[in-house]
Design a protein around this motif. Structure first.
Motif, PDB file in Angstrom:
ATOM      1  N   VAL A 162       8.152   1.259   1.302  1.00 11.49           N
ATOM      2  CA  VAL A 162       8.095  -0.115   0.800  1.00 11.49           C
ATOM      3  C   VAL A 162       9.269  -0.908   1.354  1.00 11.49           C
ATOM      4  N   VAL A 165       6.341   4.904  -6.275  1.00  5.73           N
ATOM      5  CA  VAL A 165       6.518   3.707  -7.112  1.00  5.73           C
ATOM      6  C   VAL A 165       5.510   3.631  -8.257  1.00  5.73           C
ATOM      7  N   ARG A 166       4.394   4.366  -8.190  1.00  4.16           N
ATOM      8  CA  ARG A 166       3.405   4.297  -9.274  1.00  4.16           C
ATOM      9  C   ARG A 166       3.958   4.851 -10.588  1.00  4.16           C
ATOM     10  N   THR A 192       0.792  -1.220   0.000  1.00  3.88           N
ATOM     11  CA  THR A 192       0.000   0.000   0.000  1.00  3.88           C
ATOM     12  C   THR A 192       0.824   1.268   0.000  1.00  3.88           C
ATOM     13  N   ARG A 193       2.040   1.212   0.517  1.00  7.95           N
ATOM     14  CA  ARG A 193       2.811   2.461   0.585  1.00  7.95           C
ATOM     15  C   ARG A 193       3.209   2.911  -0.806  1.00  7.95           C
ATOM     16  N   ARG A 194       3.201   4.211  -1.093  1.00  4.91           N
ATOM     17  CA  ARG A 194       3.608   4.711  -2.401  1.00  4.91           C
ATOM     18  C   ARG A 194       5.042   5.190  -2.360  1.00  4.91           C
ATOM     19  N   ALA A 207       7.161   4.696 -11.490  1.00  6.87           N
ATOM     20  CA  ALA A 207       8.307   3.947 -12.032  1.00  6.87           C
ATOM     21  C   ALA A 207       7.789   2.687 -12.755  1.00  6.87           C
ATOM     22  N   ASP A 208       7.083   2.914 -13.894  1.00  2.00           N
ATOM     23  CA  ASP A 208       6.465   1.757 -14.582  1.00  2.00           C
ATOM     24  C   ASP A 208       7.020   1.581 -15.993  1.00  2.00           C
TER      25      ASP A 208
END
Lengths: 551, 832, 102
Positions: C32, C94-95, C25-27, C97-98
């Motif tokens: 993380v 992290v959202r 859940t952590r962004r 870094a895709d």
């Protein structure tokens, strides 16, 4: 040092044009890769075509002069094993049946090549024909065939010549079939690319029709092959199980090899093979009811191609029947003689009537070819010396006359761009020389004594009369109808008041003279001395019918 | 006659090396003029000049010189022939072998015997004169060279016809004269009617040729043994015992072919095209050929009758007999010298010549002879009646020619061969005179041919008038000129012939019937010829000024309504003449307007119109020729003084000179009935009486052109008959209905069949094939390819769908891993 | 109350679950990483508990020590990656870094 020898003359006659075609292809490659100029390539390919077809003709004439009718039989032979596994040989030679056709083929090919040139014309005549070469091909305003994609045209023409000469010269069935098919393709392109408004339709019709015939022929050839017995090959070894050698096959036929072969689908072997071969050749003749491709092909083909088509290609049907059906299947031939005669009569009379109703001059002449080929059918069906000699003489005389007729159509088409008989009128006033040569050709074709056509007709009649009396009488009515349609055409086109649309039309130019005058001279000479042909062909032909109907 | 004791022997052949020169000269003349004539005229002549100039002189010099040379060689040949013994007069020359196959072997060979010698002399002699005449007559013609070229070509072909040693060479000439005739009739080709007349002549002649060829084949076949087609195999059944006569033996060369011919009693027998060989084997009875031929039937008819009749069909065409005469009146569209040479003196007599040449064959079939004579008689009377009321002077002469040819066929048909040939000779002279006279008149009257616009010409054209009168006397049959002698002999022989047959049954009555018909025809001949003479030469000149408007309307306008509107096949000259009548303008001008349209480039003719007015005598070339021919018309009577006269006046018993001369050729013997001298005198008297009746009647009606109206008024009540005759019995219309239209209909039907049915079949096959191809294509596209593409699509679709799972975000993957672990746990839990 | 194995296991499971929740859940990337530490420590508790109650000896504790060392190394590498991510994306969320998507 004499170039032509007994052994090489027929091969040279066959392959000179092919060499020419190869050189032209090299030139085309040169144009694409080295950037040779279009004008240079065009001119060079024309010269190559002229020279090689002249050489081929010279070889044909040499073959003619070398053939000794007193010895008879097959002469001028060249032989080599080609595909050993299938006993296929390269085997060319000439006998009385083919020697006149080889001469004819050489002559007509050369005439057609001359007629394919845009040269030796007057400025006015060239302009009218659309022979000015402005360097690019505009699909909406097609130019005269002689200046359109010249190297391709010349290469195709030469390939066609090789095919024709080879067909007449080859004595190996496989080789014969190869040459036969070699003719087909260039013809397709020559009509389909350089033809008239409906060229695609005509070309496809021609191609498919003849191909259908070829398929039947191929099946029959294969059937014959697998029923044959081995024979000696060129290198002295025995062939494996079977042979393609036509001469050997004819000998085996005399020994009853094919007569005793197993039936196919319940029909007698010789009969069904006969029918297959016959239909294949009948399409080429063309024989009623397989003749409808001819008028279309003629109407759309450019003039030189019509010349070759009428002058040489139609003869292959009759030639093939004599070479295969008569020589190899004598029993079946005797069985079918009556039917052949009936078809001959239908060809003669039916086509003559159809001629009378034609509105297009070229179509009229195309149908007159159908009618005239009927004489050959009738004459050969009779199997009398006069009949069969007349039939083959008819091939030759028609081979001289019909090219003249098509050249004559070409002359007026080049100027007026139509061929509707009714639209002309009084042309004799502006085109006297043309009218004179036209008259000679028309009268020759309607069988005026003193010109080439008469003697063959007369011989066919006198040969067929004792055998097929009624048929002969019916076909003799064609002398009336033929005169009627030709004279009526002359009347409508050349006599009467001059149609003002044609004032100032140029008369014959030198190119047309070069093609027409030699043929006209030949026509007169043959009219008074047909024995020059007959003396060469009589021996072989009479031997042929003696095989079918022994004395 | 009456040389029964003479044993017939094979013809003795004397080889002559010069015979080929006779036809060669005209051929060379024709060739030179054909190739260079227009150049000569262009270089040396002044195209606009009336008389042509030196170019035209060169052209006609070549042509006339060729004719003279030919005539000179002919005379030389005559001298040579005369030097041979009476029975052995046969000169022969073989040039080369034309074609050979089996027993059919034909040489290009010429021969001269007494009969062909006579013909050659007539052709080259009268031919030369007519060439000279043409110099004057055609002087204004721009295509002068073409005319002389054709004329020489004609003479060449005609010489081939009569000199041919075999049927083939004869047929070469036979068709060659047809060609020349076609070219000359259609000489002024810009006139469609004249061109059509040429076409008609050729095509109608082809009907005759059809019969001729079939007859020839029958003869060849009859001599060659019986052939039969059996079981698809052709077999030859020999017919002469102990003689191998197998036509099937292959022979490639003339020598081989000749070697095949069996020799019986020194005579070669078997199929042949050669007249001499044919004659020898037929007339020498020891060969057995005669019996064989006589005993053979084809389709239930005697072979010999069939051969004779079919060959006669050929003669019908060429010699214009009923029903194939229709082309000859139209042929008058050609220039007048052509009418004189071709359509009177020479070509049209070819049929007579042929029958006479084959006398040994015809004599074997009384039925064939009967038909020949009967058709001749019918033609004689039929054409004579049409001649009664024609107004075109050339038309009158044309129908007269047809009628006279009928007389000749009566002669050769009844077996009086020499009389038929003699009439051929006398007719050549007087009809040439008449035609050339009419030509002179036409020229004098500025190309007017309608006799109603002539009259009174004796003042203006004295020489023409006298020569025309002499020839009229000759044709009418008064003993002071030649026509009487030939016609009388023919009619007398017709009366005494009781050997004729029809349909194989003897008909002794046929001879006298033919005699009566012939006598009536002779009366008619005298009438229409004197009519033409009186209308043309007596009374007042009616051309050139305005008072002609009423004289062509009788009787009561029937004349114009019918022919003017008839179909296109109506004779050209009729339309022409009627066209003139319809003009309201002065006659001469009208004639010129019409004529100018016919003449090729018309400038010369237009110029000619301006000096119209009074008629004038023709130039010397014309009058000289007329005088010579008229003299000939009288002098040739000495060739045929009847034996009766010699017996009475000179106590001699020699046959007529010509009969004696021809006797070895015309050796066929016919048993004529016997008549007493008194009877013969009576019949000669009747002949003169017939001529006198015709003469008196014509004189009463037409002298000075005063009483024609009365005659026409008198026959008004038979207007129907008059119209029928005037319109030539509507024969042309009949032909239109029974020959032309059906032919056209058949040709259209066949053409339709070819285009719609046969090509339709081809197109149907093509369409069906194409349909199958389309169906096949559909199957391929939707079923086979469908399956393959379906798999790919499913994979692609699923891949596309699944790719959304890959977000690239670590936490998504963790969810996945978590979910997966849960699933594993759950599954594990549930399974265990 | 007797403290049994179950109690230790519950603590370990809770730690693991907290860590798992943190990781998912952590962004924040550092968060993380911290979740990962919690998961590892949950495992360490289990090692020690199972060693004490089931196996005996010290092998469980040794494993736990290994894990602690490993976690330190992992935290060092992870923080280095986070630094690199930050340099590239200018964020440690992290959202974003895709880049590995598709």
């Amino acid at each position: 040092m004499y170039l032509f020898t007994d052994g090489n003359v027929l091969s040279l006659a066959t392959f000179f044009p092919l060499i020419g075609a190869a050189v032209i292809v090299l030139l085309m490659i040169g144009r694409a890769t080295l950037g040779l100029g279009k004008g240079l390539v065009d001119q060079a390919s024309r010269w190559i075509a002229l020279v090689t077809s002249a050489l081929s003709m010279a070889a044909g004439i040499a073959a003619w002069s070398m053939y000794d009718p007193k010895l008879g039989g097959v002469q001028l032979v060249a032989k080599a094993v080609w595909i050993r596994d299938f006993n296929v040989e390269y085997f060319v030679g000439a006998d009385g049946i083919s020697i006149s056709m080889i001469l004819l083929s050489g002559l007509i090919s050369f005439v057609a090549t001359i007629a394919s040139m845009p040269w030796w014309g007057s400025h006015q005549a060239n302009e009218m024909a659309g022979m000015h070469d402005d360097g690019h091909d505009d699909p909406h305003h097609p130019k005269h065939f002689s200046v359109r994609m010249v190297p391709g045209y010349m290469a195709m023409l030469l390939l066609l010549q090789t095919g024709m000469m080879g067909t007449f010269a080859s004595l190996d069935m496989f080789l014969f079939y190869v040459f036969w098919e070699v003719m087909l393709l260039p013809m397709y392109f020559l009509i389909g690319v350089w033809g008239g408004p409906r060229k695609e339709y005509a070309a496809i019709k021609f191609f498919l029709y003849t191909l259908a015939g070829s398929v039947l022929m191929l099946l029959a050839i294969i059937a014959l092959y697998y029923s044959s017995q081995p024979a000696l090959l060129a290198d002295g070894t025995m062939s494996r199980l079977h042979t393609f050698n036509i001469i050997e096959m004819a000998k085996q036929a005399q020994a009853g090899v094919f007569a005793s072969a197993a039936p196919i689908l319940g029909f007698g072997f010789t009969k069904i093979v006969f029918i297959g071969l016959f239909i294949g050749f009948a399409i080429k003749i063309p024989m009623f009811p397989f003749h409808t491709w001819l008028p279309d092909a003629h109407v759309e083909a450019p003039t030189p191609i019509s010349v070759i088509l009428a002058g040489v290609l139609l003869k292959m049907g009759i030639y093939g029947i004599l070479r295969f059906n008569y020589a190899i299947l004598p029993d079946a031939t005797a069985w079918a003689a009556n039917a052949i005669a009936v078809f001959g009569v239908i060809n003669i009379v039916y086509a003559a009537f159809v001629c009378l109703a034609q509105k297009d001059l070229k179509k009229l002449i195309a149908y007159s070819s159908v009618s005239h080929m009927g004489f050959s059918l009738l004459g050969m069906a009779a199997m009398t010396p006069q009949g069969i000699s007349g039939a083959v003489l008819n091939l030759f005389t028609h081979g001289i006359i019909s090219p003249m007729l098509f050249l004559i159509v070409g002359v007026i088409y080049d100027r007026a761009h139509h061929r509707e008989i009714e639209k002309f009128g009084g042309l004799a006033t502006v085109l006297p020389e043309y009218t004179a040569i036209m008259g000679l050709a028309f009268f020759a074709s309607l069988g005026l004594p003193g010109l080439a056509g008469f003697v063959s007709e007369f011989m066919v009649f006198s040969g067929a009369f004792p055998v097929f009396t009624t048929y002969t009488i019916i076909s003799a009515t064609s002398v009336i109808i033929t005169a009627a349609y030709y004279l009526w055409a002359i009347h409508r086109m050349f006599l009467g008041k001059l149609n003002q649309a044609y004032v100032g039309y140029p008369d014959l130019v030198w190119r047309e003279r070069l093609t027409l005058y030699p043929l006209a001279a030949f026509c007169i000479v043959l009219g008074f001395y047909p024995q020059m042909i007959l003396s060469m062909i009589n021996g072989s032909l009479h031997a042929l019918i003696r095989n079918i109907r022994p004395l | 006659m009456g040389h029964e004791s003479t044993q017939l022997v094979p013809v003795v052949v004397t080889h002559a090396t010069w015979l080929w020169l006779i036809p060669l000269f005209p051929l060379v003349g024709a060739t030179i003029n054909a190739l260079f004539g227009w150049k000569l005229q262009g270089i040396f002549g002044e195209p606009k000049s009336m008389k042509g100039g030196r170019g035209k002189q060169l052209v006609h010099s070549i042509a006339v010189a060729a004719m003279m040379a030919s005539f000179a060689v002919a005379v030389y040949s005559f001298v040579q022939l005369k030097g041979l013994p009476h029975e052995g007069r046969f000169l022969q020359q073989t040039l080369w072998n034309m074609f050979t196959a089996g027993r059919l072997s034909v040489d290009l060979a010429f021969s001269l015997d007494q009969l062909s010698m006579l013909m050659v002399l007539v052709i080259t002699g009268i031919g030369t004169l007519i060439h000279v005449f043409s110099i004057g007559y055609m002087a204004e013609e721009p295509a002068y060279w073409r005319f002389f070229c054709y004329l020489n070509l004609f003479v060449f072909a005609m010489l081939l016809l009569v000199m041919g040693d075999n049927f083939a060479v004869m047929f070469f000439g036979w068709e060659g004269v047809g060609l020349a005739s076609y070219l000359l009739i259609a000489f002024w080709y810009t006139d469609p009617a004249k061109a059509a007349a040429g076409m008609k002549a050729f095509v109608v002649n082809r009907f005759g040729d059809f019969g001729f060829i079939i007859g020839l084949m029958l003869l060849f076949w009859g001599l060659g043994g019986a052939w039969q087609a059996r079981d698809g195999l052709v077999r030859n059944l020999d017919y002469v015992p102990s003689v191998e006569m197998n036509s099937n033996a292959g022979a490639a060369t003339a020598e081989e072919s000749a070697a095949l011919a069996p020799v019986v009693h020194g005579v070669k027998v078997g199929p042949t095209m050669n007249f001499r060989e044919l004659r020898d084997q037929v007339v020498i009875e020891a060969t057995g050929v005669k019996e064989h031929l006589a005993g053979t039937t084809v389709w239930g008819i005697s072979l010999l009758t069939l051969i004779g009749m079919l060959l006669f069909v050929g003669a019908m065409g060429k010699s214009a007999q009923v029903p194939l005469y229709v082309w000859l009146p139209d042929a008058m569209a050609g220039p007048t010298p052509v009418s004189a040479l071709i359509h009177a003196a020479t070509m049209v007599t070819a049929g007579v010549y042929m029958v006479a040449r084959l006398n040994f064959l015809f004599v074997l079939s009384p039925s064939a002879m009967g038909w020949v004579a009967l058709i001749g008689a019918i033609t004689a009377i039929f054409a004579a009646t049409i001649g009664f009321f024609q107004y075109d002077i050339k038309k009158v002469l044309a129908y007269s020619t047809v009628s006279q040819l009928g007389f000749m066929f009566i002669g050769v048909g009844t077996g009086a061969y020499w009389a038929g040939v003699y009439h051929l000779l006398t007719h050549a002279f007087f009809k040439a005179t008449l035609f050339l006279g009419s030509g002179s008149v036409i020229l004098g009257c500025h190309h007017e041919q309608d006799m109603r616009k002539m009259g009174g010409l004796k003042k203006h054209m004295p020489i023409t008038r006298w020569t025309y009168l002499i020839a009229t006397v000759a044709i009418a049959g008064f003993p002071i000129a030649n026509g009487f002698y030939s016609k009388d002999e023919i009619l007398w022989k017709a009366f005494t012939s009781n050997h004729l047959a029809l349909f194989g049954t003897p008909t002794p009555w046929l001879g006298p019937v033919i005699y009566v018909i012939g006598l009536i025809a002779a009366t008619g001949t005298s009438f229409y010829m004197y009519r033409s003479y009186y209308m043309t030469f007596t009374g007042e000149y009616r051309g050139g000024d305005g008072h002609h408007g009423d004289d062509h309307s009788a009787p009561a306008g029937t004349a114009h309504s019918a022919p003017a509107g008839t179909a296109h096949s109506a004779p050209a000259a009729t339309a022409h003449a009627d066209g003139h009548g319809a003009h309201a303008a002065p006659a001469a001008a009208a004639a010129h307007a019409a004529h100018a349209a016919h003449a090729a480039p018309a400038d010369d003719h237009g110029a000619h119109g301006h000096h119209g007015g009074t008629p004038h005598e023709s130039p010397w070339q014309i009058t000289l020729v007329l005088a010579i021919l008229a003299a000939g018309s009288v002098l040739t009577l000495f060739l045929g003084i009847p034996i009766l006269w010699q017996h009475t006046f000179a106590h001699a018993n020699t046959p007529p000179i010509l009969e004696h001369w021809l006797e070895p050729v015309l050796s066929a013997k016919v048993a004529f009935g016997h008549g007493t001298p008194a009877m013969e005198w009576l019949f000669q008297g009747l002949g003169v009486l017939a001529a006198t009746i015709g003469f008196v009647a014509a004189r009463a009606v037409y002298k000075d052109n005063k009483h024609e109206a009365a005659l026409l008024a008198m026959i008004e009540r038979w207007k129907g008959v008059w119209t029928l005759v005037y319109n030539k019995y509507y024969v042309d219309e009949l032909y239109e209905v029974i020959v032309l239209r059906p032919t056209a209909a058949v040709s259209r039907a066949f053409s339709w069949f070819d285009g719609k049915i046969l090509d339709g079949l081809v197109h149907t096959v093509a369409a069906v094939t194409k349909g199958f191809a389309n169906l096949d294509g559909a199957i391929d596209k939707y079923l086979v390819d469908g399956a393959v593409n379906g798999v790919a699509n499913v994979i692609g679709w699923s891949g596309g769908s699944l790719r959304h799972l890959q977000t690239g975000r670590i936490q998504t993957y963790l969810y996945g891993a978590l979910g997966g672990a849960l699933v594993v746990v759950l599954v594990n839990f549930l399974i265990s | 109350m007797q403290i049994s194995l179950s109690h230790f296991l519950i603590v370990g499971a809770l730690l693991f679950c907290f860590g798992l929740v943190t990781v998912t859940t952590r962004r924040n990337a550092v968060g993380v990483l911290m979740g990962v530490e919690l998961i590892l420590n949950g495992a360490n508790v289990n090692f020690a508990a199972f060693n004490h109650f089931v196996v005996g000896g010290v092998s469980g504790q040794v494993f736990a020590l290994f894990v602690i060392v490993l976690a330190a190394a992992e935290a060092a590498v992870g923080l280095a990656i986070v630094l690199a991510v930050f340099q590239t994306f200018k964020t440690i969320d992290v959202r974003y870094a895709d880049l590995m998507r598709e």
